[in-house]
Design an enzyme around this catalytic site. Sequence first.
Site, PDB file in Angstrom:
ATOM      1  N   HIS A   1      67.185  17.109  80.205  1.00 47.33           N
ATOM      2  CA  HIS A   1      67.633  17.041  81.594  1.00 47.33           C
ATOM      3  C   HIS A   1      67.568  18.427  82.223  1.00 47.33           C
ATOM      4  O   HIS A   1      67.947  18.625  83.362  1.00 47.33           O
ATOM      5  CB  HIS A   1      69.057  16.465  81.665  1.00 47.33           C
ATOM      6  CG  HIS A   1      69.105  14.988  81.413  1.00 47.33           C
ATOM      7  ND1 HIS A   1      69.410  14.060  82.373  1.00 47.33           N
ATOM      8  CD2 HIS A   1      68.834  14.279  80.286  1.00 47.33           C
ATOM      9  CE1 HIS A   1      69.344  12.849  81.861  1.00 47.33           C
ATOM     10  NE2 HIS A   1      69.001  12.953  80.588  1.00 47.33           N
ATOM     11  N   ASN A   2      67.098  19.422  81.440  1.00 47.48           N
ATOM     12  CA  ASN A   2      67.018  20.801  81.904  1.00 47.48           C
ATOM     13  C   ASN A   2      65.663  21.033  82.599  1.00 47.48           C
ATOM     14  O   ASN A   2      64.619  21.052  81.964  1.00 47.48           O
ATOM     15  CB  ASN A   2      67.185  21.706  80.670  1.00 47.48           C
ATOM     16  CG  ASN A   2      67.076  23.170  80.998  1.00 47.48           C
ATOM     17  OD1 ASN A   2      66.380  23.574  81.920  1.00 47.48           O
ATOM     18  ND2 ASN A   2      67.763  23.977  80.213  1.00 47.48           N
TER      19      ASN A   2
ATOM     20  N   ASP B   1      65.460  21.400  70.247  1.00 50.07           N
ATOM     21  CA  ASP B   1      66.829  21.855  70.020  1.00 50.07           C
ATOM     22  C   ASP B   1      66.730  23.294  69.536  1.00 50.07           C
ATOM     23  O   ASP B   1      65.841  23.620  68.739  1.00 50.07           O
ATOM     24  CB  ASP B   1      67.531  20.986  68.975  1.00 50.07           C
ATOM     25  CG  ASP B   1      69.037  21.190  69.033  1.00 50.07           C
ATOM     26  OD1 ASP B   1      69.619  21.027  70.128  1.00 50.07           O
ATOM     27  OD2 ASP B   1      69.644  21.533  68.006  1.00 50.07           O
ATOM     28  N   SER B   2      67.601  24.154  70.028  1.00 48.84           N
ATOM     29  CA  SER B   2      67.449  25.567  69.692  1.00 48.84           C
ATOM     30  C   SER B   2      68.793  26.262  69.588  1.00 48.84           C
ATOM     31  O   SER B   2      69.822  25.727  70.007  1.00 48.84           O
ATOM     32  CB  SER B   2      66.585  26.256  70.748  1.00 48.84           C
ATOM     33  OG  SER B   2      67.164  26.123  72.020  1.00 48.84           O
TER      34      SER B   2
ATOM     35  N   GLY C   1      71.223  33.001  77.881  1.00 46.35           N
ATOM     36  CA  GLY C   1      71.972  32.856  76.621  1.00 46.35           C
ATOM     37  C   GLY C   1      72.218  34.178  75.923  1.00 46.35           C
ATOM     38  O   GLY C   1      72.679  35.146  76.534  1.00 46.35           O
TER      39      GLY C   1
HETATM   40  P1  IMP Z   1      69.782  23.861  73.721  1.00 46.29           P
HETATM   41  O1  IMP Z   1      68.615  23.813  72.777  1.00 46.29           O
HETATM   42  O2  IMP Z   1      69.370  23.667  75.154  1.00 46.29           O
HETATM   43  O3  IMP Z   1      70.919  23.009  73.279  1.00 46.29           O
HETATM   44  O4  IMP Z   1      70.293  25.363  73.706  1.00 46.29           O
HETATM   45  C1  IMP Z   1      71.057  25.874  72.689  1.00 46.29           C
HETATM   46  C2  IMP Z   1      71.660  27.215  72.990  1.00 46.29           C
HETATM   47  O5  IMP Z   1      71.012  28.160  72.149  1.00 46.29           O
HETATM   48  C3  IMP Z   1      71.461  27.754  74.397  1.00 46.29           C
HETATM   49  O6  IMP Z   1      72.493  27.375  75.256  1.00 46.29           O
HETATM   50  C4  IMP Z   1      71.548  29.238  74.129  1.00 46.29           C
HETATM   51  O7  IMP Z   1      72.870  29.583  73.960  1.00 46.29           O
HETATM   52  C5  IMP Z   1      70.909  29.397  72.770  1.00 46.29           C
HETATM   53  N1  IMP Z   1      69.502  29.736  72.906  1.00 46.29           N
HETATM   54  C6  IMP Z   1      68.443  28.950  72.609  1.00 46.29           C
HETATM   55  N2  IMP Z   1      67.282  29.576  72.857  1.00 46.29           N
HETATM   56  C7  IMP Z   1      67.626  30.791  73.336  1.00 46.29           C
HETATM   57  C8  IMP Z   1      66.848  31.896  73.797  1.00 46.29           C
HETATM   58  O8  IMP Z   1      65.597  31.894  73.856  1.00 46.29           O
HETATM   59  N3  IMP Z   1      67.563  32.956  74.206  1.00 46.29           N
HETATM   60  C9  IMP Z   1      68.902  33.018  74.185  1.00 46.29           C
HETATM   61  N4  IMP Z   1      69.667  32.023  73.783  1.00 46.29           N
HETATM   62  C10 IMP Z   1      69.032  30.903  73.359  1.00 46.29           C
END
Ligand code: IMP
Length: 202
Positions: free
Chosen positions: A15-16, A75-76, A160
């Site tokens: 949704h991003n 997922d990250s 982030g």
């Molecule tokens: P999601 O994959 O959108 O759930 O993101 C997971 C969280 O990991 C993000 O809100 C950030 O806090 C962190 N994150 C993931 N990738 C990065 C990046 O490239 N830089 C900084 N923080 C990251």
Amino acid sequence: MSRLFDEKKLVVASHNEGKVREIRILLAPFGVELFSSKELELSEPIEDGDTFIANAEIKSKNATKESGLVALADDSGLAVPSIGGIPGIHSAPYAINPETNERDFAYGMAKLNDEIGDNDRAAYFVCALSLAWPDGHVETFEGRVYGRLIWPIRGENGFGYDPMFIADGYDQTFGEMDAEEKHAISHRADAFKKIIDACFKS
Ligand code: IMP
């Protein structure tokens, strides 16, 4: 041998809008029509897996089931091995400031720096990318970038935990690099290279 993506349409299970835009650019050479799960009004499943890969697969499988299209999900997060791999799969909620109940990375980075204390500052970002087909087949790949966390933080770019992270072999934080530089070496770029090589090239 991985399964090749051989369809005209793909749903990006996110949704991003920023992520969907980035993925649109990366997949432009393959002539795929992309939809976001927001456009198709798909639900956001509970991410209760124990790993980045498990959570990416929960999202890709949910989106393919609801849409009938092949679905791509990611997922990250960030992991610090010396303190048990945190914040890991909890990287996003780790940065919620209890005073405001909002995500606040100034707060999250300061908290992480305190938790690291005198422990080793090596860290890595992880990105899992998962492609799921309506017949149940799934291909998932993980990308990483290794480095270390510094304090005080530096730079205003990225998002982030970027201002705290310096990739091995570099002097600038991800928060100081411009977008192209970061995107050339990031965990997301690494995962994309793997999935494109395996599933989008014949
Ligand atoms: P999601 O994959 O959108 O759930 O993101 C997971 C969280 O990991 C993000 O809100 C950030 O806090 C962190 N994150 C993931 N990738 C990065 C990046 O490239 N830089 C900084 N923080 C990251």
